[in-house]
Design an enzyme around this catalytic site. Sequence first.
Site, short mmCIF file in Angstrom:
data_model
loop_
_atom_site.label_atom_id
_atom_site.label_comp_id
_atom_site.label_asym_id
_atom_site.label_seq_id
_atom_site.Cartn_x
_atom_site.Cartn_y
_atom_site.Cartn_z
CG ASP A 1 -2.01 1.00 1.18
OD1 ASP A 1 -2.16 1.66 0.13
OD2 ASP A 1 -2.71 1.17 2.20
CB CYS B 1 -4.83 6.71 -2.45
SG CYS B 1 -3.58 7.41 -1.35
#
Length: 430
Positions: free
Chosen positions: A308, A361
């Site tokens: 991530d 993101c």
Amino acid sequence: MTPAAQVSAAIEILAELAERRRPAADAIKDWGLSHRFAGSKDRASISSLVFDALRKRASAAFLMGSDAPRAVVVGALRESRGLSVEEIAALFSGEGHAPAPLTDEERERLAAATLEGAPAHILGDYPEWLAERFAAAFGAAAAEEGRALAARAPIDLRANILKASREDALRRLAHLSPEPTPLSPLGLRIAPPTKGRGPALTAESAYVKGLVEPQDEGSQLAALLCAAEPGEQVLDLCAGGGGKTLALAGQMHNRGQIYAFDDDGRRLTPIYPRLERAGARNVQVRAPRGKADVLADLEARCGLVLIDAPCTGTGTWRRHPDAKWRLAPGALEERIAEQQELLDKAPRFVKAGGRVVYVTCSLLIDENEAQIARFLEGHADFSAVPAEEAAAKAGLPELTQFSSPHGAGFRLTPLTAGTDGFYVCVLKRG
């Protein structure tokens, strides 16, 4: 405080932000500490005004012909709140703590100025230095994608299936009018407030008891695309506060083992109470210990390594509109270097037939498809799993529609998917 005084406070905070590059939440908190007469509702209203102005900073400045804080607030009241000239003038009366009256030029611009002919970065309210990158990612839809990123985000929650089904969570939170998320089978969505703060979720018993966790639907989908299975050995290489670790624990029904690591031990601090609240018992937190190799025993053992990755956060601008104006080219270069380092580090822990799932993101090709292309060039024993195959493995075949047009992986955006912006790519060894 009167609404006009709240507008004055918002202008004051924006002026402070113009002088110092810092998170808006910090500036708002400091303002509240130095103006203790302002109640919680006042602070919420002022915060809402500040963030609405930041969402529309570029277009508001274009309309008003100035990027001064006052001009941005005036323009944003029209663009974000839809107020008429007279409604705005009533807030700028100059009486008491209200801002000075509107000038003739301000009235004229409010009445007649439009965004016709404005470039895409103005129409989409994103920094000009990112215009070429947005054009590369979105083509003719760049401005529309930017506008979606400038909108208010809903409040998304994930049902913790270790303790409750989504249906149970929906019943427990019925007073907040949640709806099932359209893509994630675990998600609940509460509509964003038109102004002010949303509900205090941390005070809800469903949250306190671990039945739900705040998590954007896009983040939920990223975790689901990992297709973690009970009994697997999983390494979360950038676990941070543990959002995706918790989601993976649910998928694995507390069977197998998840190793939660982050090279900055401070970022792991929130994970401990979250694990306890969620009832996640198959997570082992591996905090860094000086020069010790705390992951040495995981070499070639993991079926899944989740990255991530740290990124520019361009996909989260709905929730952090100030971040887009604080982002600088140098930060992008730093994130790219960090991502490359993590991608090169991950294969050490992947067993034959195992996979790396790379998530950001961000919506920038530099941080996503370009990183995967570079990785594959240097790691011949890995291949990118086709979007259709990865979506089917996760039991979410409808996600194939979000396959990237720029290379391997999935792209989720507020415009196309109704989520925060996310990129996900599954890489398989062997």
